[in-house]
Design a protein around this motif. Structure first.
Motif, PDB file in Angstrom:
ATOM      1  N   ALA A   1      35.376  41.131  32.863  1.00 21.34           N
ATOM      2  CA  ALA A   1      35.106  40.653  31.501  1.00 21.34           C
ATOM      3  C   ALA A   1      37.107  41.130  30.907  1.00 21.34           C
ATOM      4  O   ALA A   1      37.224  39.903  29.746  1.00 21.34           O
ATOM      5  CB  ALA A   1      34.993  41.773  30.067  1.00 21.34           C
TER       6      ALA A   1
ATOM      7  N   THR B   1      39.692  36.503  33.214  1.00 19.54           N
ATOM      8  CA  THR B   1      39.867  34.931  32.814  1.00 19.54           C
ATOM      9  C   THR B   1      38.149  34.212  33.609  1.00 19.54           C
ATOM     10  O   THR B   1      36.955  33.254  32.649  1.00 19.54           O
ATOM     11  CB  THR B   1      39.729  33.628  32.396  1.00 19.54           C
TER      12      THR B   1
ATOM     13  N   ALA C   1      34.371  36.388  33.415  1.00 25.15           N
ATOM     14  CA  ALA C   1      34.403  36.422  32.203  1.00 25.15           C
ATOM     15  C   ALA C   1      33.227  34.890  31.820  1.00 25.15           C
ATOM     16  O   ALA C   1      32.376  34.300  31.187  1.00 25.15           O
ATOM     17  CB  ALA C   1      35.058  36.263  31.142  1.00 25.15           C
TER      18      ALA C   1
ATOM     19  N   SER D   1      36.000  39.151  27.124  1.00 23.97           N
ATOM     20  CA  SER D   1      37.523  37.924  27.205  1.00 23.97           C
ATOM     21  C   SER D   1      38.442  37.953  26.077  1.00 23.97           C
ATOM     22  O   SER D   1      38.060  37.715  25.493  1.00 23.97           O
ATOM     23  CB  SER D   1      36.650  37.669  27.685  1.00 23.97           C
TER      24      SER D   1
ATOM     25  N   SER E   1      37.232  42.022  22.117  1.00 22.14           N
ATOM     26  CA  SER E   1      37.967  42.200  23.607  1.00 22.14           C
ATOM     27  C   SER E   1      39.227  43.220  23.695  1.00 22.14           C
ATOM     28  O   SER E   1      39.976  43.537  24.799  1.00 22.14           O
ATOM     29  CB  SER E   1      38.681  40.707  23.302  1.00 22.14           C
TER      30      SER E   1
ATOM     31  N   ARG F   1      35.795  47.310  25.088  1.00 17.22           N
ATOM     32  CA  ARG F   1      35.433  47.044  25.217  1.00 17.22           C
ATOM     33  C   ARG F   1      34.830  48.401  26.227  1.00 17.22           C
ATOM     34  O   ARG F   1      32.622  48.243  26.581  1.00 17.22           O
ATOM     35  CB  ARG F   1      35.470  46.361  26.824  1.00 17.22           C
TER      36      ARG F   1
END
Length: 779
Positions: free
Chosen positions: A144, A147, A150, A160, A170, A175
């Motif tokens: 996550a 980039t 995700a 993300s 995020s 998370r």
């Protein structure tokens, strides 16, 4: 007493073995009636024998056959497939009962049990840590937070920072807090399974009777009134292991946040809360270990007490601490970004080091117990050694691995837990990062552990090749013996070879200790090498081999690639087997055979192990035998095949001495000495079996040379009564075609002992030795 003297009614209580059997097959009649019990375990009779023990029908000469069917205890509905997850817990629980025979209550015996319980606790922490590695590190922290990863997995987009454009979930701490629900749910599932299975299987109370004196080497804990009622101990251990799992999740979530708050310039309030949280986690861990160290159970009586304050408060306190940790981690921290791995290498490395140290310490204690005399007698026999000392020598000679069976099995349990943890982590990492460029992957130690699997497999294959060669040589030697025994000379070479091969294959069971010793030793050494390699280099084997000789580089690449492939294959097979067992009753029965052997013993080391079916079966058999002998005064033969013979012996130990004298024992295909006597010498050793033979009215054992499970009991009868073992039964019954066997007789091996005429002969002899009015007098 007049009624008992006139009553000649006899009862034959049949108990099936591993794999189960239908009452119709056991009673050889398609019309059967359940007379007591439920859908899980019950006693059946033929429809014609339902009233055989009533006043009108008493006096018959033929025994009344009854079948005790317990197969649903281990292979019932589809939820049994979930028990595959509990395999390491079952194996380490076996190690608890494998200690060498020694005086009960000694410090070494208590230390042995303590070390096994601590090893079991480490397996719970390892399993939960693996779930945290998958959910927290690989998914919420690495994938996550990257980039590309995700975007590749759209279901992670809301976690993300880039994909969700800085959404509420995020933040790294949030998370982690959300992902922590997965391992928390796993801990809850383990608690639920343990609680539910105890209520379904192990809550049956045995006979409430006074404890017998425990003097002399013949004592076995199987005769204690509270041995098969572990309610208090299981509840305590369940609370401790549940708390340990929840604290592991809290530590995995809170460690990353604490590390962030301790950086220069971090908020002082959060830093203080983090230190307080760490102190609370340490205090909770110490309390959990203290509970595990205290056994808290009495087997000398039915211990119905439950430490309610501990059972309820310890898991609840751990759950509250976990909730506070999630709130603490989810607090907003500007500038906090996830990078690299969560601090998991130290966790898995510490667990591996602790497990290795526990196994080594356990081996040292086991060696002391193996050479420790149990009792001393003041009356020597004519040969100069006391009777007790002769029993001790026999105990040591027959003990598997010279007393090291328990430590070896504990090592295998730890290795199995490591392979399962590493396999799940590696497969999830490969799934999340298909190209191998996005994520750092699981901890380095798990990669090193996977890389040594090919070496372990090579050792195992070499050992199998050696055993195969020995079996081939033994087959050739047995061919001459088969010809002499059947008096056929050369005979039919193909049939002779088939019989000889069956005998040779049956001896592989006796080489089990060698296999366990080699695998456990290799696992310990390779695991130590993986631990040293991971901490010395801090890199995976492939990266650690950069710049080395081409041969070393190639070996490292090959080992890591093959290890990843093998551990992935094992994971896929494991999941496939579990899914098939959930849907297919026949596959579930196959898994049930594994549980038949592994779950005979109570859950004394690990509360999340599969339930002990004997805590239901042994009280069932004991109540049935006691009620029959007291109500009718009649004769009773308990007839046990395979694992059923072990249940029969355990039930006989639970009877009162006066009832025990009215019972005869007929065993066939029995592993009671071949497996249980060698691997569990403290409870089924020569002294304990000799005492059982002396206490019951009479005992007879049947076995075949082609049987890979059953074997002789090896009680010569000099000190405790008539000889138990009959000469090995012929298998097949006839070599070629005869008047009695016009078609070729099959090689039966472990099955169909009742088809042999010797079975009916030995049963009649046992019934003849029993007297309904008085216990059998010995010569």
């Amino acid at each position: 007493m007049e009624r008992a003297s006139a009553d000649r009614t006899a009862l034959e209580l049949l108990v099936h073995g591993v794999g189960g059997a239908t009452p119709e097959k056991m009673l050889n009649d398609p019309r059967t009636v359940r007379i007591t019990g439920d859908h899980t375990a019950a006693v059946f009779r033929r429809a014609d024998d339902v009233t055989a023990d009533t006043a009108e029908d008493r006096g018959r000469d033929a025994p009344v056959p009854e079948a005790y069917v317990w197969s649903n205890l281990t292979s019932g509905n589809g939820t049994r497939a979930l028990w595959l997850l509990l395999l390491p817990f079952m194996v380490v629980n076996l190690a608890h009962w494998m200690r060498p025979a020694a005086r009960e209550g000694s410090r070494a015996v208590r230390l042995y049990g303590l070390l096994v319980r601590l090893a079991a606790l480490s397996l719970t922490v390892l399993l939960v840590a693996a779930a945290c590695e998958v959910a927290l590190d690989l998914t919420a922290w690495q994938c996550a937070g990257t980039t590309a990863c995700a975007e590749r997995h759209s279901w992670l987009g809301f976690l993300s920072p880039a994909v969700s454009d800085g959404g509420w979930w995020s933040l790294p701490g949030r998370r982690l807090a959300l992902a922590a629900l997965v391992p928390t749910a796993l801990v809850g599932l383990l608690w639920y399974l343990s609680h539910r299975t105890w209520r379904a299987y192990e809550s049956q109370e045995p006979l409430d009777r006074a404890s017998e004196p425990e003097n002399g080497p013949a004592h076995t804990a199987l005769g204690r009134p509270g041995f098969w009622y572990g309610r208090r101990l299981v509840a305590r251990l369940r609370a401790a292991h549940t708390a340990a799992g929840l604290l592991t999740v809290a530590a995995a979530v809170g460690t990353a946040a604490v590390r962030q708050d301790r950086r220069p310039g971090g908020p002082a309030l959060l830093d203080g809360l983090g230190r307080l949280l760490e102190a609370s986690l340490v205090a909770g861990a110490l309390a959990t270990v203290w509970v595990v160290c205290r056994r808290g159970r009495s087997e000398h009586r039915l211990d119905r007490r439950v430490d309610a304050h501990l059972v309820h408060r310890l898991p609840l306190a751990a759950l509250v601490l976990l909730a506070l940790t999630l709130v603490y981690a989810g607090w907003e921290r500007p500038g906090w970004h996830s990078a690299g791995r969560l601090p998991g290498d130290a966790t898995f490395g510490g667990l591996a080091l602790a497990q290795g140290a526990l196994v080594i310490a356990l081996a040292a204690v086991a060696r002391v117990l193996h050479h420790c005399p149990r009792e001393r007698s003041a009356q020597p026999d004519p040969d100069g050694a006391t009777a007790v000392e002769r029993v001790q020598l026999a105990q040591q000679e027959r003990c598997a691995l010279r007393g090291l069976g328990g430590p070896a099995v504990a090592m295998l349990a730890c290795a199995l837990g490591g392979v399962m943890s590493g396999g799940v982590s590696q497969r999830v990492s490969d799934w999340l990062d298909g190209t191998g460029t996005f994520l750092d992957g699981p901890p380095v130690l798990l990669t090193w552990q996977a890389s040594v699997i090919p070496v372990l497999l090579a050792v195992l294959l070499s050992l199998c090749a050696l055993l195969g060669r020995q079996t081939w040589l033994l087959t050739r030697a047995e061919e001459d013996a088969v010809g002499r025994e059947y008096g056929v000379g050369p005979g039919d070479p193909a049939r002779t070879r088939r019989i000889a091969r069956a005998r040779a294959m049956a001896t592989l069971t006796d080489r089990g200790p060698l296999l366990v010793a080699v695998v456990s030793t290799a696992t310990l050494l390779l695991g130590a090498g993986a631990l040293v390699g991971a901490f010395a280099t801090g890199r995976t084997p492939v990266r650690a081999g950069d710049g080395a000789q081409p041969f070393v580089q190639g070996a490292a690449q090959t080992a890591q690639a093959m290890g990843s492939w093998l551990i992935g294959l094992g994971f896929v097979l494991f999941v496939t087997w579990g899914r098939r067992a959930y849907k297919d009753p026949s596959a579930r029965r196959t898994i049930g055979i594994l549980w038949d052997v592994g779950t005979f013993w109570p859950r004394a080391a690990h509360p999340f192990a599969p339930p002990c079916y004997a805590e239901r079966a042994v009280p069932d058999l004991t109540w049935r035998m006691a009620s029959w002998t007291r109500a009718t005064g009649g004769r009773l033969v308990i007839s046990g095949h395979s694992q059923g013979s072990v249940l029969a012996a355990a039930a006989a130990w639970q009877l009162k001495p006066s009832d025990r004298r009215r019972v005869a024992l007929l065993t066939y295909g029995s592993p009671i000495e071949r497996l249980y006597g060698r691997w569990f010498p403290a409870h089924f050793g020569p002294a304990a079996l000799a005492a059982l033979h002396e206490d019951i009215a009479c005992w007879r054992n049947l076995y075949r040379l082609t049987d890979p499970i059953g074997g002789p009991v090896r009680l010569d009868g000099d000190d405790c009564g008539p000889q138990v073992d009959r000469e090995p039964l012929a298998d097949p019954l006839a070599y070629g075609r005869t008047e009695e066997h016009p078609l070729p007789a099959p090689v039966l091996g472990h099955s169909d002992y009742q088809a042999d005429p010797a079975f009916a002969q030995e049963r009649e002899k046992l019934l003849g030795r029993l007297r309904p009015e008085l216990p059998q007098q010995r010569a």
